[in-house]
Design a protein around this motif. Structure first.
Motif, PDB file in Angstrom:
ATOM      1  N   LEU A  92      18.485  -4.581  -2.467  1.00 57.18           N
ATOM      2  CA  LEU A  92      18.271  -3.724  -1.308  1.00 57.18           C
ATOM      3  C   LEU A  92      17.092  -4.235  -0.486  1.00 57.18           C
ATOM      4  N   ARG A  93      17.070  -3.878   0.774  1.00 58.51           N
ATOM      5  CA  ARG A  93      15.929  -4.206   1.618  1.00 58.51           C
ATOM      6  C   ARG A  93      14.724  -3.369   1.194  1.00 58.51           C
ATOM      7  N   ARG A  94      13.538  -3.927   1.360  1.00 62.25           N
ATOM      8  CA  ARG A  94      12.329  -3.203   0.969  1.00 62.25           C
ATOM      9  C   ARG A  94      12.211  -1.882   1.723  1.00 62.25           C
ATOM     10  N   GLN A  95      12.561  -1.896   3.018  1.00 59.90           N
ATOM     11  CA  GLN A  95      12.440  -0.677   3.809  1.00 59.90           C
ATOM     12  C   GLN A  95      13.376   0.403   3.278  1.00 59.90           C
ATOM     13  N   ALA A  96      14.602   0.014   2.860  1.00 61.43           N
ATOM     14  CA  ALA A  96      15.546   0.980   2.299  1.00 61.43           C
ATOM     15  C   ALA A  96      15.015   1.561   0.996  1.00 61.43           C
ATOM     16  N   ILE A  97      14.358   0.732   0.202  1.00 67.79           N
ATOM     17  CA  ILE A  97      13.768   1.205  -1.053  1.00 67.79           C
ATOM     18  C   ILE A  97      12.665   2.214  -0.764  1.00 67.79           C
ATOM     19  N   ILE A  98      11.817   1.905   0.187  1.00 70.49           N
ATOM     20  CA  ILE A  98      10.707   2.804   0.524  1.00 70.49           C
ATOM     21  C   ILE A  98      11.229   4.128   1.069  1.00 70.49           C
ATOM     22  N   GLU A  99      12.245   4.073   1.929  1.00 70.72           N
ATOM     23  CA  GLU A  99      12.815   5.301   2.488  1.00 70.72           C
ATOM     24  C   GLU A  99      13.441   6.171   1.394  1.00 70.72           C
ATOM     25  N   THR A 100      14.128   5.558   0.456  1.00 70.08           N
ATOM     26  CA  THR A 100      14.727   6.317  -0.648  1.00 70.08           C
ATOM     27  C   THR A 100      13.652   6.916  -1.539  1.00 70.08           C
ATOM     28  N   PHE A 101      12.615   6.149  -1.789  1.00 73.35           N
ATOM     29  CA  PHE A 101      11.484   6.608  -2.601  1.00 73.35           C
ATOM     30  C   PHE A 101      10.908   7.890  -1.973  1.00 73.35           C
ATOM     31  N   ALA A 102      10.650   7.844  -0.672  1.00 71.99           N
ATOM     32  CA  ALA A 102      10.054   8.999   0.009  1.00 71.99           C
ATOM     33  C   ALA A 102      10.999  10.199  -0.005  1.00 71.99           C
ATOM     34  N   ARG A 103      12.288   9.955   0.186  1.00 74.63           N
ATOM     35  CA  ARG A 103      13.254  11.064   0.185  1.00 74.63           C
ATOM     36  C   ARG A 103      13.330  11.734  -1.177  1.00 74.63           C
ATOM     37  N   ARG A 104      13.392  10.952  -2.219  1.00 71.43           N
ATOM     38  CA  ARG A 104      13.554  11.535  -3.564  1.00 71.43           C
ATOM     39  C   ARG A 104      12.278  12.217  -4.061  1.00 71.43           C
ATOM     40  N   LEU A 105      11.179  11.907  -3.458  1.00 69.90           N
ATOM     41  CA  LEU A 105       9.923  12.566  -3.825  1.00 69.90           C
ATOM     42  C   LEU A 105       9.988  14.067  -3.568  1.00 69.90           C
ATOM     43  N   ASP A 106      10.878  14.497  -2.681  1.00 70.45           N
ATOM     44  CA  ASP A 106      11.004  15.912  -2.328  1.00 70.45           C
ATOM     45  C   ASP A 106      12.046  16.652  -3.169  1.00 70.45           C
ATOM     46  N   ALA A 128       0.834  -1.205   0.000  1.00 69.94           N
ATOM     47  CA  ALA A 128       0.000   0.000   0.000  1.00 69.94           C
ATOM     48  C   ALA A 128       0.865   1.250   0.000  1.00 69.94           C
ATOM     49  N   ARG A 129       1.930   1.217   0.781  1.00 68.41           N
ATOM     50  CA  ARG A 129       2.840   2.374   0.834  1.00 68.41           C
ATOM     51  C   ARG A 129       3.482   2.617  -0.529  1.00 68.41           C
ATOM     52  N   LEU A 130       3.924   1.561  -1.182  1.00 67.99           N
ATOM     53  CA  LEU A 130       4.545   1.705  -2.508  1.00 67.99           C
ATOM     54  C   LEU A 130       3.539   2.214  -3.536  1.00 67.99           C
ATOM     55  N   GLN A 131       2.310   1.750  -3.465  1.00 69.51           N
ATOM     56  CA  GLN A 131       1.301   2.225  -4.411  1.00 69.51           C
ATOM     57  C   GLN A 131       1.039   3.718  -4.230  1.00 69.51           C
ATOM     58  N   GLN A 132       1.005   4.158  -2.960  1.00 70.08           N
ATOM     59  CA  GLN A 132       0.787   5.581  -2.696  1.00 70.08           C
ATOM     60  C   GLN A 132       1.974   6.410  -3.178  1.00 70.08           C
ATOM     61  N   LEU A 133       3.193   5.908  -2.917  1.00 69.02           N
ATOM     62  CA  LEU A 133       4.383   6.617  -3.385  1.00 69.02           C
ATOM     63  C   LEU A 133       4.422   6.688  -4.905  1.00 69.02           C
ATOM     64  N   ASN A 134       4.087   5.589  -5.557  1.00 69.22           N
ATOM     65  CA  ASN A 134       4.043   5.597  -7.025  1.00 69.22           C
ATOM     66  C   ASN A 134       3.067   6.658  -7.542  1.00 69.22           C
ATOM     67  N   ALA A 135       1.911   6.734  -6.919  1.00 70.44           N
ATOM     68  CA  ALA A 135       0.897   7.700  -7.357  1.00 70.44           C
ATOM     69  C   ALA A 135       1.361   9.130  -7.099  1.00 70.44           C
ATOM     70  N   ASP A 136       1.928   9.383  -5.921  1.00 72.92           N
ATOM     71  CA  ASP A 136       2.401  10.733  -5.586  1.00 72.92           C
ATOM     72  C   ASP A 136       3.548  11.151  -6.502  1.00 72.92           C
ATOM     73  N   TYR A 137       4.441  10.212  -6.757  1.00 77.89           N
ATOM     74  CA  TYR A 137       5.608  10.515  -7.591  1.00 77.89           C
ATOM     75  C   TYR A 137       5.169  10.822  -9.019  1.00 77.89           C
ATOM     76  N   LYS A 138       4.294   9.987  -9.561  1.00 75.96           N
ATOM     77  CA  LYS A 138       3.821  10.186 -10.943  1.00 75.96           C
ATOM     78  C   LYS A 138       3.064  11.504 -11.064  1.00 75.96           C
ATOM     79  N   ALA A 139       2.295  11.851 -10.032  1.00 75.01           N
ATOM     80  CA  ALA A 139       1.547  13.108 -10.059  1.00 75.01           C
ATOM     81  C   ALA A 139       2.489  14.308 -10.033  1.00 75.01           C
ATOM     82  N   ARG A 140       3.612  14.180  -9.308  1.00 79.63           N
ATOM     83  CA  ARG A 140       4.525  15.313  -9.192  1.00 79.63           C
ATOM     84  C   ARG A 140       5.430  15.450 -10.400  1.00 79.63           C
TER      85      ARG A 140
END
Length: 593
Positions: free
Chosen positions: A133-147, A104-116
């Motif tokens: 990479l660990r899934r958590q590391a991927i999610i953390e990087t995803f969120a950081r790069r969104l900014d 669910a977190r990845l789907q939300q990040l994908n949507a937010d990233y594509k929208a931005r």
């Protein structure tokens, strides 16, 4: 059967593209354009050629390449519609086995990233080590790069695509960067030693002679013995010294190394990479039963960062006779003197013993140092290695502007003696003046006001005092001195015009250290032998090589850092492939001494 360069170079354009199918996702145009650059001498040559095709392509083509990639754990992945390469990569990192919350977190990040940004998030999920990479590391990087700003993120996506392509090419060629992986693993293992208060938070902090620092020294000594060094010892200031003898005992040695201390909450490669790479080379020589004519002396310098005590370059300074007696009385934040810290670590703190560490230049060919770039240039141009032309000279100052504190509501604007406004004006001038040297043929200048403080400041009081620092750097002493002169004159003009007073005290001066022409040429030949073009650049940071420059010839090799070249930061990173190229270059330099 693994692909070979001979097969690839002999292929016509159609065959060339087919052989490289899948390296760049649904983008055969990259291989088509790179074909004309045959023959490729090394896999690194091929990788760089294709990366250059992408970097010089139109924005439309670059966006098309990015959009050819699937979302991480997206609908295509769940439906089994990915290419074989993408399926393997997402599976390796466990993205096909996400928990419901992770999915669910990845789907939300994908949507937010594509929208931005309008394109899919790209990440080489097999990571810098190639193992996933660990899934958590991927999610953390995803969120950081969104900014990140859009242009910065576009460039990062392309760099991630090149890393994906590099790993896929390795698979095709059957290339395993074993020495690069060993260097990468050493960095990970040494980073397990960190000081209390930081280790619990997952942060790396190793300052001079703390328990974590001493654990690092012991680990380096163990590894050096395992690598096959003939002699390994801890010297009088805590440097770890390993010597691999040459076949001619009378021949001068090559001196190399870097520091193993860190800044607080720092990265894993700053300094340490320059110890690991020559260690890997010595291990290879030992395993092959080889002796070079010239011996190799590798030093893990105990202190370079100036974090616990103000005695910066303490480790390398001792080798050139620059250990000051008054340093022993310096006190850290807990009231422990340097002398006490040394004695607690089993060192004598005896000045006569420390003086014996001074090296006689006639016994050495010179000093070479490998270091992570600590800047964005190599990463921006898709270049793994760079040859350093000079280490910037610097001048640091501590200053204060003194005006008159007064009521913010009743003091007219034309009668204020605002100290902070004067320093603000200086800050902007420093920025503008340093930028004037951007086109300098020897390299740009930089200027930083890193500290601003209004003592006893208040929201409704015009500042009567403002304290500040200045850090001014340039590739040559002359360019640095011109920058210093202009900035100090401007400061005087500002305070005169505003009716203020000021003080300015120089706290440090470091001379520029231009690379020795002969040693620099050896690095250039070594980079060329890897199949990469030669890129030359100055170093804006300080290095142990600056101190050794006072006694002998020196030259440095840079390795690009990922994440836009960030350093002094946990995001500091390199890949095992770049580490392997660095080992290859260092071995070339050794073989041609």
């Amino acid at each position: 059967m693994p692909l070979t360069l001979d097969t690839l170079n002999a292929a016509d354009q159609t065959g060339f593209v087919q052989l490289l199918d899948g390296v760049y996702e649904h983008s055969p145009w990259i291989a088509q354009a790179a074909w004309a650059q045959r023959p490729f001498t090394t896999p690194a040559h091929l990788k760089h050629a294709m990366a250059t095709v992408v970097r010089t392509a139109s924005r439309e083509a670059q966006l098309g390449l990015i959009c050819a990639h699937p979302e991480l754990a997206g609908k295509a992945a769940m439906a089994g519609q990915l290419t074989a390469e993408s399926t393997h990569e997402q599976s390796t990192s466990g993205l096909t086995h996400c928990s419901p919350e992770e999915f669910a977190r990845l789907q939300q990040l994908n949507a937010d990233y594509k929208a931005r940004f309008g394109w899919p998030f790209i990440m080489a999920v097999r990571g810098p080590r190639g193992l996933g990479l660990r899934r958590q590391a991927i999610i953390e990087t995803f969120a950081r790069r969104l900014d990140q700003p859009a242009q910065v993120e576009l460039a990062e996506c392309l760099r991630q695509i090149h890393r994906i392509a590099e790993i896929r090419l390795n698979d095709k060629f059957g290339v395993v960067p074993e020495q690069g992986a060993m260097v990468w693993d050493w960095a990970e293992q040494l980073a397990k030693f960190s000081e209390l208060g930081y280790k619990e938070q997952g942060q790396l902090t190793v300052t001079y002679l703390t328990p974590a620092h001493r654990e690092c020294a012991n680990q380096l000594r163990t590894w050096m013995h395992t690598c096959g060094f003939d002699e390994v010892h801890l010297d009088a200031v805590g440097n770890v010294v390993g010597t691999y003898h040459g076949s001619d005992a009378t021949a001068p040695r090559l001196l190399t190394g870097s520091h193993y201390d860190t800044v607080r909450n720092g990265g894993k490669y700053d300094g340490r990479l320059g110890i690991f790479v020559p260690m890997a080379c010595v291990k290879a020589l030992h395993q092959q039963g080889r002796r070079l004519r010239h011996g190799i002396e590798v030093i893990g310098f105990a202190e370079e960062e100036g974090q616990r005590y103000a005695a910066t370059f303490l480790g390398s300074g001792a080798l050139v006779g620059d250990f000051k007696a008054e340093w022993l009385d310096q006190v850290d934040t807990e009231g422990i003197t340097l002398r006490q810290a040394m004695q607690a670590a089993g060192l004598s703190a005896d000045l006569a013993e420390i003086a014996q560490l001074r090296r006689a230049p006639k016994h050495y060919l010179g000093f070479v140092e490998v270091h992570i770039e600590q800047g964005p240039w190599l990463d921006e141009i898709d270049q793994p290695l760079g040859v350093v032309t000079s280490i910037n000279g610097s001048a640091r100052f501590v200053g204060e502007v003194i005006g008159q504190a007064s009521h913010a509501g009743t003091t007219p604007m034309d009668r204020r003696r605002d100290a902070a406004a004067a320093v603000a004006e200086l800050v902007l001038y420093v920025e503008q003046r340093a930028a004037q040297d951007a086109a300098s043929p020897i390299g740009p200048s930089v200027g930083t006001v890193g500290v601003l403080n209004v003592p006893s400041g208040s929201v409704n009081v015009v500042p009567g005092r403002c304290q500040f620092t200045l850090d001014l750097r340039a590739p040559t002493n002359a360019q640095r001195d011109a920058l210093v002169q202009d900035v100090t004159q401007q400061l005087q003009a500002i305070v005169d015009r505003r009716g203020l007073r000021h003080s300015l005290t120089r706290s440090m001066t470091a001379s520029a250290a231009p690379s020795d022409a002969a040693l620099q040429a050896r690095w250039e030949a070594a980079v060329k032998a890897t199949g990469l073009p030669i890129v030359k650049l100055p170093s804006g940071a300080g290095h142990d090589a600056m101190k050794l420059h006072e006694a002998m010839p020196q030259a440095m090799l840079f390795v690009r850092g990922g994440n836009n070249g960030i350093s002094h930061n946990p995001l500091e990173t390199i890949t095992q492939d770049d580490a392997q190229l660095c080992v290859n270059a260092f071995m070339h330099l050794l073989d041609h001494l």
